[in-house]
Motif scaffolding. Structure first.
Motif, PDB file in Angstrom:
ATOM      1  N   GLN A   4      42.973  22.510  75.798  1.00 34.40           N
ATOM      2  CA  GLN A   4      41.927  21.687  75.216  1.00 34.40           C
ATOM      3  C   GLN A   4      40.560  22.298  75.470  1.00 34.40           C
ATOM      4  O   GLN A   4      40.235  22.716  76.588  1.00 34.40           O
ATOM      5  N   THR A  57      39.248  14.124  73.772  1.00 32.76           N
ATOM      6  CA  THR A  57      37.894  14.662  73.650  1.00 32.76           C
ATOM      7  C   THR A  57      36.866  13.537  73.514  1.00 32.76           C
ATOM      8  O   THR A  57      37.053  12.601  72.730  1.00 32.76           O
ATOM      9  N   ASP A  58      35.777  13.636  74.251  1.00 33.38           N
ATOM     10  CA  ASP A  58      34.645  12.723  74.096  1.00 33.38           C
ATOM     11  C   ASP A  58      33.812  13.232  72.920  1.00 33.38           C
ATOM     12  O   ASP A  58      33.072  14.212  73.036  1.00 33.38           O
ATOM     13  N   GLN A  64      47.874   8.006  76.486  1.00 34.40           N
ATOM     14  CA  GLN A  64      47.816   9.466  76.396  1.00 34.40           C
ATOM     15  C   GLN A  64      48.186  10.109  77.724  1.00 34.40           C
ATOM     16  O   GLN A  64      47.864   9.604  78.799  1.00 34.40           O
ATOM     17  N   GLN A  95      39.836   8.448  70.981  1.00 28.19           N
ATOM     18  CA  GLN A  95      40.486   7.285  71.562  1.00 28.19           C
ATOM     19  C   GLN A  95      41.585   6.823  70.616  1.00 28.19           C
ATOM     20  O   GLN A  95      41.597   7.193  69.441  1.00 28.19           O
ATOM     21  N   ALA A 127      47.327  13.282  78.282  1.00 29.14           N
ATOM     22  CA  ALA A 127      46.282  14.273  78.509  1.00 29.14           C
ATOM     23  C   ALA A 127      44.948  13.671  78.069  1.00 29.14           C
ATOM     24  O   ALA A 127      44.908  12.745  77.248  1.00 29.14           O
ATOM     25  N   GLU A 128      43.876  14.186  78.603  1.00 26.66           N
ATOM     26  CA  GLU A 128      42.542  13.684  78.286  1.00 26.66           C
ATOM     27  C   GLU A 128      42.236  13.865  76.809  1.00 26.66           C
ATOM     28  O   GLU A 128      42.618  14.874  76.200  1.00 26.66           O
ATOM     29  N   SER A 143      41.287  17.737  71.294  1.00 27.97           N
ATOM     30  CA  SER A 143      42.496  17.054  71.760  1.00 27.97           C
ATOM     31  C   SER A 143      43.405  16.725  70.584  1.00 27.97           C
ATOM     32  O   SER A 143      42.954  16.579  69.443  1.00 27.97           O
ATOM     33  N   THR A 163      50.613  15.260  74.234  1.00 27.75           N
ATOM     34  CA  THR A 163      49.556  14.286  74.498  1.00 27.75           C
ATOM     35  C   THR A 163      50.087  12.863  74.454  1.00 27.75           C
ATOM     36  O   THR A 163      49.599  11.994  75.169  1.00 27.75           O
TER      37      THR A 163
END
Length: 250
Positions: free
Chosen positions: A245, A44-45, A39, A27, A41-42, A7, A212
């Motif tokens: 992504q 990344t975890d 954000q 985050q 868009a999501e 991301s 983003t």
């Protein structure tokens, strides 16, 4: 060499059994959210990613150096590589295994060699770009640089480069402690990113750092960035790869 876009400006690069992350973001904190907005868009975890051989940080802005997510996902001893001038601040976050590199310095991480090359931050923070070599390929990650005059030097010293990961959002900022406000972009515009890739002679440009966050007037992304980068790449004859992504470069 396998390149995966994460991301924002984050990427994962793998060569053989070696994996590194550059500017991974999981985050944003409350201070950054006030500037950049929530954000669009999501993100990344990072805890879903495998333990990297190293994490490379172009500079210490919180949207490129996400210390809380790094600590939670990989622990305090994950190897961190950062601009030499940023090392003290990076260590203050609780990350212990930090190596600082000056421009021109090179480090070996498993099957890769990574070199710090010149880059210019829009707010005057210490920043480098990273040239990554491995598996017979070479890529450059440019963080959130603005336009500068080092492109020709980088091309002479490190070319040929296969892939350039370049920011394209051309953001204009209104930050309270930076007055009077500038109307100029603090990050490469789509046209500037293509021009930098053209000068570097890269085979493929992969845009990063766009779509983003957009929170005008405090953090205002340039208009129609994807349309403009497509047009500029076509005009300059630069091969363009717009990765979603977590998509890998073919």
């Amino acid at each position: 060499m396998q390149i995966q876009r994460l991301s924002w400006a984050g990427v994962r690069i793998t060569v053989e059994e070696t994996t590194i992350l550059i500017d991974p973001l999981g985050q944003i904190d409350a201070r950054m959210e006030r500037l950049m907005g929530k954000q669009l868009a999501e993100l990344t975890d990072l805890s879903a990613l495998s333990q990297p051989s190293g994490v490379f940080i172009t500079h210490e802005h919180a949207d490129h150096f996400d210390a809380p997510s790094l600590l939670a996902a990989f622990g305090a001893n994950v190897p961190i590589y950062a601009p030499a001038a940023a090392v003290e601040n990076v260590r203050k976050t609780g990350l212990h295994n930090v190596t600082g590199l000056e421009v021109g310095e090179r480090v070996e991480v498993g099957a890769m060699h990574v070199t710090a090359v010149p880059s210019v931050d829009g707010l005057g923070f210490p920043q480098v770009a990273w040239v990554v070599e491995g598996g017979g390929k070479k890529t450059i990650h440019c963080g959130d640089t603005l336009w500068h005059g080092f492109w020709w030097e980088i091309a002479r010293e490190h070319g040929p480069i296969d892939v350039a990961l370049m920011p394209i959002n051309g953001v204009v900022l209104q930050i309270s402690y930076l007055k009077p406000h500038s109307s100029l972009e603090a990050v490469l515009t789509p046209v500037q990113a293509v021009e930098a890739a053209y000068i570097l002679g890269v085979k493929t440009l992969v845009p990063i750092h766009y779509d983003t966050f957009d929170n005008p007037p405090r953090f205002a992304q340039a208009e129609r960035v994807v349309e403009r980068v497509r047009k500029a790449a076509e005009e300059r004859g630069v091969s363009l790869a717009l990765l979603a992504q977590h998509e890998h470069l073919a």
